[in-house]
Design an enzyme around this catalytic site. Structure first.
Site, short mmCIF file in Angstrom:
data_model
loop_
_atom_site.label_atom_id
_atom_site.label_comp_id
_atom_site.label_asym_id
_atom_site.label_seq_id
_atom_site.Cartn_x
_atom_site.Cartn_y
_atom_site.Cartn_z
N LYS A 185 0.89 -1.18 0.00
CA LYS A 185 0.00 0.00 0.00
C LYS A 185 0.92 1.22 0.00
CE LYS A 185 -1.80 2.89 2.19
NZ LYS A 185 -1.51 4.31 1.81
N GLU A 261 9.89 1.57 10.72
CA GLU A 261 10.90 2.59 10.43
C GLU A 261 10.17 3.93 10.47
OE1 GLU A 261 12.65 1.34 6.73
OE2 GLU A 261 13.80 -0.20 7.74
N CYS A 295 13.98 11.06 6.13
CA CYS A 295 13.89 10.68 7.55
C CYS A 295 15.21 10.92 8.27
CB CYS A 295 13.46 9.24 7.70
SG CYS A 295 14.48 8.12 6.73
N GLU A 396 9.33 16.68 14.93
CA GLU A 396 9.77 16.49 13.55
C GLU A 396 8.95 17.39 12.63
OE1 GLU A 396 8.62 12.87 11.44
OE2 GLU A 396 10.67 12.66 10.71
P1 NAD Z 1 2.53 8.47 7.29
O1 NAD Z 1 2.72 7.75 8.55
O2 NAD Z 1 1.55 9.57 7.24
O3 NAD Z 1 2.12 7.48 6.13
C1 NAD Z 1 2.91 6.35 5.79
C2 NAD Z 1 2.02 5.31 5.17
O4 NAD Z 1 1.12 4.81 6.15
C3 NAD Z 1 1.16 5.82 4.02
O5 NAD Z 1 1.11 4.83 3.02
C4 NAD Z 1 -0.20 6.00 4.69
O6 NAD Z 1 -1.29 5.92 3.80
C5 NAD Z 1 -0.20 4.82 5.64
N1 NAD Z 1 -1.13 4.95 6.77
C6 NAD Z 1 -1.51 6.05 7.42
N2 NAD Z 1 -2.35 5.74 8.45
C7 NAD Z 1 -2.50 4.40 8.43
C8 NAD Z 1 -3.25 3.46 9.20
N3 NAD Z 1 -4.02 3.85 10.22
N4 NAD Z 1 -3.16 2.15 8.89
C9 NAD Z 1 -2.39 1.73 7.88
N5 NAD Z 1 -1.67 2.56 7.09
C10 NAD Z 1 -1.72 3.88 7.35
O7 NAD Z 1 3.99 8.97 6.87
P2 NAD Z 1 4.37 9.88 5.61
O8 NAD Z 1 3.85 11.25 5.89
O9 NAD Z 1 3.99 9.19 4.37
O10 NAD Z 1 5.95 9.88 5.69
C11 NAD Z 1 6.69 10.80 6.45
C12 NAD Z 1 7.13 10.16 7.75
O11 NAD Z 1 7.85 8.97 7.46
C13 NAD Z 1 8.08 11.01 8.57
O12 NAD Z 1 7.73 10.91 9.91
C14 NAD Z 1 9.44 10.36 8.34
O13 NAD Z 1 10.38 10.56 9.35
C15 NAD Z 1 9.05 8.93 8.22
N6 NAD Z 1 10.07 8.17 7.50
C16 NAD Z 1 10.85 7.31 8.21
C17 NAD Z 1 11.84 6.60 7.54
C18 NAD Z 1 12.72 5.63 8.28
O14 NAD Z 1 13.39 4.87 7.63
N7 NAD Z 1 12.76 5.64 9.58
C19 NAD Z 1 12.01 6.77 6.17
C20 NAD Z 1 11.19 7.67 5.49
C21 NAD Z 1 10.20 8.36 6.17
#
Ligand code: NAD
Length: 492
Positions: A185, A261, A295, A396
């Site tokens: 997804k 992550e 990230c 963040e």
């Molecule tokens: P997000 O958590 O908003 O979304 C990530 C994914 O989760 C999306 O596909 C979203 O549709 C899905 N999602 C959201 N709510 C959900 C739920 N209740 N159930 C299942 N899936 C759900 O994150 P984002 O805004 O897409 O990405 C940015 C964030 O990601 C930042 O916090 C960043 O630090 C983090 N990030 C971490 C890493 C790492 O390796 N640690 C790498 C890249 C990004």
């Protein structure tokens, strides 16, 4: 060169080797972050589509994929990587359409790394030994114990929008190399490259149902239906910490394993004995690459007092030298944020920084981008003067911004770098080798870089401490998550 800003796309689900619009009848718009205009539509998956994708993935475990040798699967994943590279321009165009990131960045990082993730894990999985022990038994015959790695089953992959292809294949590569099947997804903001990968899978003959894609949002949509689905054996997630908490709760039902992550509030630590040219160049990238949406990004920079003024001045010059523009413009060095929604969030922190008493060194608002003003543009921004309890220092932001603070001693900066709920990465800049090792060991993070940033060896452990995640992926660590280790005990 096509007019990428006007290309209308339709992102369908990819289930059992076939593109499908599903039965939900629901769609949402794919919006260009560059212009704010619609570039395509995305079909939303609800429960029936997720059920179909999970069923296809389950069935594929017992089909030709499950019967392949490790070597055959690895060869197939090499072919996937080769096909991504053959269609490099298509992936590049799709990634830049969705994210607005500069082509120069996506062509050096996102697409090549997206392909490499298949090759690296295809090779690695063939070379990882399992343990064996000979047990002495009282009757003198002994028993041989040996480990066997088996696929875990159906893996749900939930990926974010900042490095869409790279971070998705970072999970799909080792999952498939270990013999699992996947339902992905992708982020609702960036559906295109994940969708395109279905064509690649079909082109190289990956059996139907091994790679499936469902589109949609989190709550009450594809994300929640997938992570709550009892047919999913394990969940790998990259995204915000709060989302990770929700998904971990969903995974608790049935005790499914998770790999998380999540977010970070990473520190850069610059000692006065650093090579300042390299430290400025590296910190510039860590604050502003991908419009700060990495990230690993460094939003807290601590600089030893003797070089503080010079460092701030050079960062200011660097930030003001960034060229904001559309992906295809050859001189673009910074693109927009992912969406106008995210722009509002980042700008709210720009405002908060002022309210909390920051000195704005540069930026602090949104630039005039002329005909692109409808896009998610913000200025690269540097602050000084905040205290460590400011929300801008603690939360963040995920935008092109950093706060630079002076420090006076090693112990002080270690304590300040660790004073956060997150624990993803730290970059240390010093020419004193002993200090580098000494400080690196004391920072509570998953990855420490010394005199570099984002220098990744895919064989090494990757993941965060504290609220930045659960578990490690990369190298053998990823294979541990993506496979089930059984011990066979043979009484001799
Ligand atoms: P997000 O958590 O908003 O979304 C990530 C994914 O989760 C999306 O596909 C979203 O549709 C899905 N999602 C959201 N709510 C959900 C739920 N209740 N159930 C299942 N899936 C759900 O994150 P984002 O805004 O897409 O990405 C940015 C964030 O990601 C930042 O916090 C960043 O630090 C983090 N990030 C971490 C890493 C790492 O390796 N640690 C790498 C890249 C990004």
């Amino acid at each position: 060169m096509p007019d990428t800003l006007n290309t209308l796309r339709e992102a369908c689900h990819f289930i059992n080797g076939v593109y499908t619009v599903g039965t939900s009848g629901r769609t949402f718009d794919d919006i260009s972050p560059v212009t704010g205009r619609k570039i395509g539509i995305v079909h939303e998956a609800l429960k029936p589509e997720v059920d179909a994708a999970v069923a296809a993935a389950r069935a594929a475990l017992h089909g030709p994929w499950g019967k392949m040798t490790q070597a055959e699967r690895s060869d197939m994943l090499h072919a996937v990587a080769d096909e991504i590279n053959r269609r490099f321009d298509d992936f590049l165009e799709a990634e830049c359409l969705d994210t607005g990131k500069p082509r120069s960045l996506a062509s050096h990082i996102d697409i090549p790394r997206g392909a490499a993730n298949f090759k690296v894990f295809a090779d690695l999985v063939k070379n990882v030994p399992t343990e064996s022990f000979m047990l002495d038994t009282p009757d003198g015959t002994g028993a041989l114990n040996y480990g066997v790695r088996k696929p875990k089953g159906v893996i749900a992959v939930i990926s974010p929008w900042n490095l869409p292809l790279l971070l998705m294949t970072w999970k799909v590569g080792p999952a498939l190399a270990s013999g699992n099947t996947v339902v992905v997804k992708p982020s609702e903001e960036t559906p295109l490259t994940t969708t395109l990968l279905g064509e690649v899978m079909n082109a190289v003959g990956v059996p139907k149902g091994v790679y499936n894609v469902v589109h949609g949002f989190g709550p009450d949509s594809a994300g929640a239906y997938l992570t709550e689905h009892p047919g999913v054996d394990a969940i790998t997630f990259t995204g915000e910490t709060q989302t990770g908490e929700v998904i971990t709760r969903a995974a608790a039902k049935g005790l499914r394993q998770v790999s998380m992550e999540c977010g970070g509030k990473n520190a850069g630590i610059v000692f006065a004995d650093c090579d300042i040219d390299k430290a400025v160049e590296g910190t510039m990238r860590s604050a502003f690459a991908n419009c700060g949406q990495v990230c690993f990004g460094t939003e807290r920079v601590y600089v030893e007092r003797p070089i503080f003024e010079e460092f701030v001045a050079r960062m200011k010059a660097g930030a003001e030298g960034l060229k904001l523009g559309a992906p295809e413009a050859a001189d673009t060095t910074m693109g927009p944020l992912i969406s106008n929604g995210h722009k509002e969030k980042v700008l709210s922190y720009y405002k908060l920084a002022e309210e909390e008493g920051a000195t704005i060194v540069t930026g602090g608002g949104s630039p005039d981008m002329g005909e692109l003003n409808g896009g998610a543009w913000v200025q690269p921004t540097i602050w000084t003067g905040l205290t460590d309890d400011a929300r801008v220092i603690r939360e963040e932001i995920f935008g092109p911004c950093c706060h630079i603070a002076p420090f006076d001693s090693e112990d002080e900066v270690i304590a300040r770098a660790n004073d956060t709920k997150y624990g993803l990465v730290t970059a240390i800049w010093t020419e004193d080798l002993s200090r580098a090792h000494r400080v690196a060991r004391q920072i509570d993070v998953g990855i420490v870089w010394v005199n570099s940033w984002f220098l990744r060896d895919l064989r090494t452990a990757f993941g965060g401490a504290k609220a930045s995640g659960i578990g490690r992926e990369g190298g053998v660590h990823g294979l541990e998550f993506y496979s089930e280790l059984s011990n066979v005990c043979v009484k001799l």
